[in-house]
Every structure is written in structure tokens, then in C-alpha cells.
Design an enzyme around this catalytic site. Structure first.
Site, short mmCIF file in Angstrom:
data_model
loop_
_atom_site.label_atom_id
_atom_site.label_comp_id
_atom_site.label_asym_id
_atom_site.label_seq_id
_atom_site.Cartn_x
_atom_site.Cartn_y
_atom_site.Cartn_z
N GLU A 1 10.81 39.33 -6.06
CA GLU A 1 11.43 38.07 -6.44
C GLU A 1 10.80 37.57 -7.74
OE1 GLU A 1 11.16 35.08 -3.39
OE2 GLU A 1 12.19 33.58 -4.62
N ASN B 1 14.29 32.54 -2.65
CA ASN B 1 14.72 31.19 -3.02
C ASN B 1 15.14 31.12 -4.49
OD1 ASN B 1 14.00 30.49 -0.43
ND2 ASN B 1 12.02 29.64 -0.98
N ASN C 1 20.72 33.54 -0.12
CA ASN C 1 19.41 33.67 0.53
C ASN C 1 19.12 32.43 1.36
OD1 ASN C 1 16.58 34.87 0.72
ND2 ASN C 1 16.15 32.83 -0.10
N GLU C 2 18.73 32.62 2.61
CA GLU C 2 18.26 31.52 3.49
C GLU C 2 19.08 30.25 3.32
OE1 GLU C 2 13.97 31.10 3.15
OE2 GLU C 2 13.67 32.98 4.23
N TYR D 1 7.93 35.59 8.97
CA TYR D 1 6.56 35.62 8.44
C TYR D 1 5.64 35.08 9.54
CZ TYR D 1 8.66 36.12 3.79
OH TYR D 1 9.36 36.57 2.70
N GLU E 1 13.29 40.23 4.86
CA GLU E 1 11.97 39.69 4.53
C GLU E 1 11.13 39.70 5.80
OE1 GLU E 1 11.72 35.98 2.32
OE2 GLU E 1 13.64 36.40 1.36
N GLN F 1 6.20 40.73 -0.10
CA GLN F 1 6.99 41.32 -1.16
C GLN F 1 6.28 42.60 -1.63
OE1 GLN F 1 8.23 38.47 -4.14
NE2 GLN F 1 8.84 36.96 -2.62
O1 AHR Z 1 9.17 35.63 0.05
C1 AHR Z 1 8.94 34.30 -0.31
C2 AHR Z 1 10.05 33.37 0.13
O2 AHR Z 1 10.14 33.35 1.53
C3 AHR Z 1 11.45 33.75 -0.30
O3 AHR Z 1 11.74 33.30 -1.57
C4 AHR Z 1 12.31 33.05 0.71
O4 AHR Z 1 13.52 33.72 0.94
C5 AHR Z 1 11.43 32.96 1.95
O5 AHR Z 1 11.38 31.69 2.47
#
Ligand code: AHR
Length: 501
Positions: free
Chosen positions: A27, A72, A172-173, A244, A292, A348
Site C-alpha cells: 500500500e 485505505n 477497500n473496507e 489483524y 489482509e 504487508q
Molecule cells: O494494512 C493497513 C490497513 O489495514 C489497510 O490500509 C486497511 O485496509 C486495513 O485497515
């Protein structure tokens, strides 16, 4: 000593591992692009300005695909800013991360980087501040041969051959209120459906990823999935998942069992997809793009910046042995669901919550979590087999009663068998007994271990080899049972090879 047993039968398969299971994510955030993959001033930079040391580490990881440019970031991105002569590209405010984007790297540089590395690009379109029209223009720019406005624009910029990007993410999201252009499920479902329709008219060969919930804990999960799929089921191919995890309260026993949460998240998303499939009387199974996933110490260390500077250090998490066990468990869970999870991107790739770290104008080192990913990407390509598990259990606060042992078995394309295993016990070794059924002549073996006396130890610029995997010769066979010792708190790769002749 604890004893745990798994039974693996060659005939009892879960599914084939799609090569995009071993994907990553880049990103425009922090030093992922600038100072990460791209740094013309670095002594290792190639003629395009990309760091050769990073390319080497990425190559070694055997990454199959990379998702780009966000995250994001994509929800405010104008892709046209990142094409054409560099000196004419504008510097723009990136509202996702409150930074400045210099646009020195854009779609052409990224797609050509992938081409040189033999990696498949996965592109995301901006459905935050933009929509279907920009998405189809970008698609034409990337995939059309010649003779129309955007294809000819690419050619005029010096890139004759189209990139033929196959996989595209529809935003995205979009369920998160932090997202620029955040939408309700109905709003997003409609826009995604219309964008998908227009993109598939532009290029019928592409596959599309619809945004699912941005985490298992979103208050709108799983209604979000049900609603957006009701709108867009027929015109998309995958639904996205993001996860995450972090150890933010010292509860290591729960943290290293985070894959149990991932496990239920996948099963619930699959059930929701299948519910919509049934409702629509569709023949198509919706697949998952886990685009992700990783450990991210976001809550304890996140500091919003409003600096308006380019590529500040952001989210440069340092991983230790606890993170190895957690990442290893997540990889095992992804493998065990390879019948539905076709794409999975560790988030990432470089510097930002990443297995690879670099110093500006300087050196590179590999984090502890580089190694479980490397092992699975190297030895986990083939067919995943069911593993029938008998293991001692423990109670943890977040996920209830969980086994000390996590494992997955892959019958590799070359006929060898790999068993990946995590011993989550912090003090005790486990004797793992692998009972093979329908396998013959698996005589040669290898056991790779990653463990460390100090579970907080990390690899750093100064100590890049503090936590490293090593190989031992400690597998004993009794008939069809292979016995191997998994040290306390360890990641293990057990390789069994067929005896030739
Ligand atoms: O990977 C960091 C961020 O985590 C990304 O931009 C977003 O998609 C997620 O919230």
C-alpha cells in the site's frame, strides 16, 4: 512429555492450494513503497529505482501475487496522478494516512515491477471518492490492447503491452467509518454491482473481489456480507476478509491461539455466502480473498500523524517468537480452508507490518515472521489433506478450550508430504505422532524448527539473525507412525519424501 497424534490419509483431501494463497499486499503507506520496494538512492537500486535487496528477499519468499495500491489509501486515490512523466505528476494529500503522496510510483511502475519479478498484480479500484467510470478507465488502461483512449494513453506513456490484470478489488473496507467514502451495505452493494457489471463488460476475463467486513468484530458483521452479496452475488467471484491480531494485554495464551478466531470467521463467512447462494438458487460457490491478514500492534502503538510529509515511518512493528507462533497458526488455518480461501495476502510486504524491513539508503533484514511464511510458501503447494487431531488442550480467555498443537498436512506437487505444526505450550515439548494411511515408502525426512529461549527476542538491524530456523534429524519411524519432538513454543516443518525406486 505431552503426546499428540495426527492421522493423515492420502485419499482424504480438503482441496488444492491456489498459488495466490501466497500473496502479499503493498500500500502507499509509511515506507512500504518509498524506502521499501523503491529507493533510487539506495546502493542496491536497479535502473528503475527499485531495491535489488528487497527484490531478492521477495523472490525468496516465493510470493505469487501482490495486491496494490491499498488499503485505505485507495479510497482517495486518483490513478491518473501516478502515470506519465514523473516530473509532471502532482504531489497530493493522502487523507487516509495524513501524508503527502509524491506519485513517483504508480500503476505502470507497479505492474512492470510485478512483470520483472514474475508476480501477478492484483489491483484495487477506488470506490470511496470515485466510482464505476474511473474503475473502467483504469481497467482499459491496464488491460486493453490499443486503439481506444486509455489503452493508447498507456502506450503513449511507453508501455506497449497490456498488463492483463486478472484480479480486481472493488474498493477497500467499505464497511468501516474510517474509510474515505464509507458506505452502508445497501449503498456499497449497489455501487459494487454496477461497477462489477461495467468492468466485466470492459474485460470479461477479469475476476472481482467484493468487500466483506473489515474484521470479525465489526458490529455490522455478518449482515454486511449478506446484504452486499444479495446485491452483487452474480457478478463477483470472491468476498474479502481481513484480520489483524495483537497481544495488547499480555494474554499470550490467547494471542497464540488467534487463528481460532480466524477459523470461525472463515466458517461464518462461508455459511453466509452459502445462504445467499441458496437464496439466489445459484450454482456458483463464492470464494474468499483473505486479502489482509497478519499480526498488527495497531491499538497499542497507533499514533495518527497529520504531518503532511511523504513516507514517514508508520506501523513498523517488530516481531518476536510469539508472533511466529501466531502467524504460523494463521497460515495453518488458511491451508485448512483452501477449498474456499483462494487468495490470501500477508499485510504487508515491506516495512509496514511486514516480514521484510529496510533502512533508508541502507540495509535489509528479515523479521522472525519471514520464516514461517517462507516455509509454507515453499513447502505448502499442492493438496491439503485432512488431519485428524488428538491433542492435549488448554483454556484461554479469548477462545475457550484450544489444542496445544495446530497442524496442517500438504501433499506437495512433487509427491513429498509436509506437515506444518505449532506447539503452543510455553514450557513443554510435545511428541507428535504422525500416522500415515495410504502412503508408501516415505523413508527420507527432514525437520525444520523455529524456536527461541526468549519468546520476546526479535531480529533487528543490529541482530538480524537472532531468531533463525534450523534443521534436525530426529524423526523416528515405527511402521506407519512417524515420531517427532516439537520443542516448547515452536514452529515446525516436517518433510517426508518418497523413497525413489
Ligand atoms: O494494512 C493497513 C490497513 O489495514 C489497510 O490500509 C486497511 O485496509 C486495513 O485497515
Amino acid at each position: 512429555m505431552l503426546i499428540s497424534k495426527i492421522t493423515v490419509n492420502k485419499m482424504f483431501t480438503i482441496g488444492n492450494v491456489d498459488k495466490r494463497m501466497y500473496s502479499s499486499f503493498l500500500e502507499h503507506v509509511g515506507r512500504a513503497i518509498y524506502g521499501g520496494i523503491y529507493e533510487p538512492e539506495n546502493p542496491t537500486a536497479d535502473e528503475h529505482g527499485f531495491r535489488r535487496d528487497v527484490m531478492q528477499a521477495v523472490k525468496e519468499l516465493n510470493i505469487s501475487a501482490i495486491r496494490y495500491p491499498g488499503g485505505n489509501f485507495v479510497s482517495g486515490y486518483c490513478w491518473e496522478d501516478g502515470i506519465g512523466p514523473r516530473e509532471l505528476r502532482p504531489r497530493r494529500r493522502d487523507l487516509a494516512w495524513s501524508c503527502v503522496e509524491p506519485n513517483h510510483v504508480g500503476t505502470d511502475e507497479f505492474c512492470n515491477y510485478c512483470k520483472r519479478m514474475d508476480i501477478e498484480p492484483i489491483l484495487a479500484v477506488n470506490l470511496g471518492t470515485r466510482g464505476a467510470d474511473d474503475a473502467r478507465n483504469l481497467l482499459e488502461y491496464c488491460n486493453a490492447e490499443k486503439g481506444t483512449k486509455y489503452a493508447d494513453m498507456r502506450i503513449a506513456n511507453g508501455y506497449i503491452s497490456p498488463y492483463k490484470v486478472k484480479t480486481w478489488c472493488l474498493g477497500n473496507e467499505m464497511d468501516g467509518d474510517w474509510q474515505i467514502g464509507h458506505k452502508t451495505a445497501q449503498e456499497y452493494g449497489r455501487i459494487a454491482y454496477e461497477t462489477a457489471k461495467i468492468m466485466k463488460l470492459t474485460d470479461p476475463e477479469i475476476e472481482l473481489v467484493l468487500c466483506g467486513s473489515s474484521s470479525h468484530h465489526m458490529p455490522t458483521f455478518p449482515d454486511w456480507e449478506a446484504k452486499v452479496l444479495e446485491e452483487a452475488y452474480n457478478s463477483v467471484d470472491y468476498i474479502s476478509m481481513h484480520s489483524y491480531y495483537e497481544n495488547n494485554d499480555g494474554d499470550t495464551a490467547s494471542f497464540v491461539a488467534s487463528n481460532r478466531d480466524m477459523e470461525s470467521f472463515i466458517e461464518e463467512v462461508v455459511s453466509t455466502c452459502d445462504y445467499v447462494k441458496a437464496k439466489k438458487h445459484s450454482l456458483k460457490d463464492m470464494m474468499i480473498s483473505y486479502d489482509e491478514w497478519n499480526v498488527w500492534y495497531q491499538f497499542s502503538r497507533f499514533q495518527p500523524h497529520a504531518s503532511w510529509i511523504a513516507s514517514p515511518s508508520l506501523f513498523e512493528d517488530v516481531y518476536n517468537m510469539e508472533d511466529v507462533i501466531t502467524v504460523g497458526g494463521m497460515l495453518i488455518t488458511l491451508l485448512r480452508h483452501c477449498d474456499r480461501v483462494k487468495i490470501a495476502c500477508i499485510a504487508q510486504l515491506v516495512n509496514v507490518i511486514s516480514p521484510i524491513m529496510t533502512e533508508n539508503k541502507g540495509t535489509l533484514w528479515k523479521q522472525t515472521t519471514y520464516y514461517p511464511y517462507l516455509h509454507v510458501s515453499r513447502y505448502g503447494r499442492g493438496t491439503v489433506l485432512h488431519t485428524l487431531l488428538e491433542s492435549a488442550m488448554y483454556d484461554c480467555k479469548k477462545y475457550g478450550t484450544v489444542p496445544y498443537l495446530e497442524s496442517a498436512a500438504v501433499l506437495c506437487d512433487d509427491g513429498s508430504l509436509t506437515v506444518f505444526a505449532c506447539n503452543r505450550h510455553m514450557e513443554e515439548e510435545i511428541e507428535m505422532q504422525i500416522k500415515l494411511q495410504e502412503f508408501e515408502n516415505y523413508e527420507r525426512h527432514e525437520h525444520i524448527i523455529l524456536n527461541c529461549d526468549d519468546r520476546y527476542k526479535s531480529n533487528t538491524k543490529v541482530t538480524p539473525h537472532a531468531v533463525m530456523p534450523y534443521t534436525v534429524d530426529d524423526i523416528f519411524r515405527e511402521d506407519s507412525i512417524y515420531k517427532v519432538k516439537l520443542p516448547a513454543f515452536s514452529w515446525n516443518v516436517i518433510r517426508l519424501y518418497r523413497q525413489e525406486g
